[in-house]
Motif scaffolding. Sequence first.
Motif, PDB file in Angstrom:
ATOM      1  N   UNK A  23      33.733   9.647  17.515  1.00 35.14           N
ATOM      2  CA  UNK A  23      33.768   8.278  16.984  1.00 35.14           C
ATOM      3  C   UNK A  23      33.501   8.352  15.481  1.00 35.14           C
ATOM      4  N   UNK A  24      34.317   7.671  14.707  1.00 35.40           N
ATOM      5  CA  UNK A  24      34.111   7.597  13.263  1.00 35.40           C
ATOM      6  C   UNK A  24      33.774   6.147  12.945  1.00 35.40           C
ATOM      7  N   UNK A  25      32.727   5.975  12.151  1.00 38.84           N
ATOM      8  CA  UNK A  25      32.268   4.613  11.866  1.00 38.84           C
ATOM      9  C   UNK A  25      32.121   4.412  10.360  1.00 38.84           C
ATOM     10  N   UNK A  26      32.562   3.255   9.921  1.00 40.35           N
ATOM     11  CA  UNK A  26      32.358   2.838   8.534  1.00 40.35           C
ATOM     12  C   UNK A  26      31.634   1.505   8.606  1.00 40.35           C
ATOM     13  N   UNK A  27      30.483   1.445   7.974  1.00 40.64           N
ATOM     14  CA  UNK A  27      29.693   0.221   8.031  1.00 40.64           C
ATOM     15  C   UNK A  27      30.334  -0.874   7.183  1.00 40.64           C
ATOM     16  N   UNK A  28      30.123  -2.116   7.593  1.00 42.38           N
ATOM     17  CA  UNK A  28      30.679  -3.265   6.868  1.00 42.38           C
ATOM     18  C   UNK A  28      30.259  -3.193   5.404  1.00 42.38           C
ATOM     19  N   UNK A  29      31.196  -3.357   4.526  1.00 41.14           N
ATOM     20  CA  UNK A  29      31.004  -3.274   3.074  1.00 41.14           C
ATOM     21  C   UNK A  29      30.596  -1.878   2.602  1.00 41.14           C
ATOM     22  N   UNK A  30      30.654  -0.878   3.498  1.00 41.48           N
ATOM     23  CA  UNK A  30      30.309   0.483   3.101  1.00 41.48           C
ATOM     24  C   UNK A  30      31.534   1.221   2.582  1.00 41.48           C
ATOM     25  N   UNK A  31      31.307   2.320   1.912  1.00 36.83           N
ATOM     26  CA  UNK A  31      32.427   3.097   1.392  1.00 36.83           C
ATOM     27  C   UNK A  31      32.482   4.496   2.000  1.00 36.83           C
ATOM     28  N   UNK A  32      31.536   4.839   2.873  1.00 34.40           N
ATOM     29  CA  UNK A  32      31.504   6.164   3.486  1.00 34.40           C
ATOM     30  C   UNK A  32      31.787   6.076   4.984  1.00 34.40           C
ATOM     31  N   UNK A  33      32.173   7.221   5.539  1.00 34.52           N
ATOM     32  CA  UNK A  33      32.463   7.322   6.970  1.00 34.52           C
ATOM     33  C   UNK A  33      31.419   8.229   7.610  1.00 34.52           C
ATOM     34  N   UNK A  34      30.995   7.860   8.803  1.00 31.89           N
ATOM     35  CA  UNK A  34      30.000   8.601   9.555  1.00 31.89           C
ATOM     36  C   UNK A  34      30.658   9.068  10.847  1.00 31.89           C
ATOM     37  N   UNK A  35      30.396  10.312  11.213  1.00 30.47           N
ATOM     38  CA  UNK A  35      31.020  10.889  12.406  1.00 30.47           C
ATOM     39  C   UNK A  35      29.977  11.050  13.511  1.00 30.47           C
ATOM     40  N   UNK A  36      30.401  10.737  14.722  1.00 36.98           N
ATOM     41  CA  UNK A  36      29.561  10.896  15.907  1.00 36.98           C
ATOM     42  C   UNK A  36      30.384  11.599  16.980  1.00 36.98           C
ATOM     43  N   UNK A  37      29.723  12.454  17.739  1.00 32.45           N
ATOM     44  CA  UNK A  37      30.352  13.095  18.886  1.00 32.45           C
ATOM     45  C   UNK A  37      29.387  12.928  20.043  1.00 32.45           C
ATOM     46  N   UNK A  38      29.812  12.195  21.055  1.00 28.49           N
ATOM     47  CA  UNK A  38      28.927  11.950  22.189  1.00 28.49           C
ATOM     48  C   UNK A  38      27.633  11.312  21.735  1.00 28.49           C
ATOM     49  N   UNK A  39      26.504  11.924  22.086  1.00 26.86           N
ATOM     50  CA  UNK A  39      25.176  11.388  21.775  1.00 26.86           C
ATOM     51  C   UNK A  39      24.610  11.930  20.454  1.00 26.86           C
ATOM     52  N   UNK A  40      25.471  12.446  19.579  1.00 24.77           N
ATOM     53  CA  UNK A  40      24.993  13.132  18.392  1.00 24.77           C
ATOM     54  C   UNK A  40      25.723  12.666  17.135  1.00 24.77           C
ATOM     55  N   UNK A  58      39.487  10.963   7.473  1.00 27.65           N
ATOM     56  CA  UNK A  58      39.993  12.278   7.860  1.00 27.65           C
ATOM     57  C   UNK A  58      38.948  13.376   7.689  1.00 27.65           C
ATOM     58  N   UNK A  59      38.174  13.326   6.605  1.00 28.15           N
ATOM     59  CA  UNK A  59      37.113  14.318   6.394  1.00 28.15           C
ATOM     60  C   UNK A  59      36.071  14.232   7.504  1.00 28.15           C
ATOM     61  N   UNK A  60      35.676  13.035   7.843  1.00 30.25           N
ATOM     62  CA  UNK A  60      34.677  12.833   8.896  1.00 30.25           C
ATOM     63  C   UNK A  60      35.210  13.307  10.248  1.00 30.25           C
ATOM     64  N   UNK A  61      36.462  12.956  10.537  1.00 32.00           N
ATOM     65  CA  UNK A  61      37.069  13.346  11.814  1.00 32.00           C
ATOM     66  C   UNK A  61      37.184  14.867  11.899  1.00 32.00           C
ATOM     67  N   UNK A  62      37.627  15.490  10.830  1.00 31.72           N
ATOM     68  CA  UNK A  62      37.781  16.948  10.809  1.00 31.72           C
ATOM     69  C   UNK A  62      36.468  17.651  11.087  1.00 31.72           C
ATOM     70  N   UNK A  63      35.384  17.175  10.485  1.00 36.28           N
ATOM     71  CA  UNK A  63      34.077  17.793  10.698  1.00 36.28           C
ATOM     72  C   UNK A  63      33.653  17.640  12.159  1.00 36.28           C
ATOM     73  N   UNK A  64      33.904  16.472  12.738  1.00 36.14           N
ATOM     74  CA  UNK A  64      33.562  16.252  14.151  1.00 36.14           C
ATOM     75  C   UNK A  64      34.419  17.113  15.051  1.00 36.14           C
TER      76      UNK A  64
END
Length: 186
Positions: A144-161, A175-181
């Motif tokens: 799961x890739x998430x970008x917070x409302x009004x944020x400019x960065x992407x956060x990556x999650x995999x399962x419970x982590x 794409x950078x966040x997804x690739x790392x995940x």
Amino acid sequence: MEYLFVYADGGWWLKIDSVEKLTDYHEKMKDGRYEDAFLMYLHEGSPDKILENLSLEERINRMNDRNFKYLQAAVMQARNGNGNILDGFRWLNMEAGMHQLNTLREHGAVYINPAGGCTFALEYTQFCRRKNLVFPDFRKSDIRIRKYEDGCHYYAFVGDMQVRDGDKLKWNTYDEAYQKAAELVG
């Protein structure tokens, strides 16, 4: 008890840094590491019997099978100690446990993989804490890739982590966040 799993060398390892955690690991895992090898013995017999009617190619394949190797080791332990196959598996498990305990004492931590192999001094940047002794086994569908409302960065999650790269927890593009995940999934 909380379990710390670390990602290194392309796989997940359980980090154990105390005798209490090592004892807990062995109590929870019991003899599960050798279960398939023991079932092989029950259904197919001794290693010699298993190999006797196989072609050379089949013998080579069978001898490279992890469970067959465990069965051979248990049979050797049983013969060396004048015991039966159950004694062999028990002694094999005790030998592995003593090796892990000595590694823990010598290096301050022992890292155990899902197959029960162990090492020390792994370098890792990704880790996952869990309340249950269940090794991570993530799939692409868990990303799961998430970008917070009004944020400019992407956060990556995999399962419970949450995915990290050392201290880095956010990426500039999806794409950078997804690739790392994606590096952490099977």
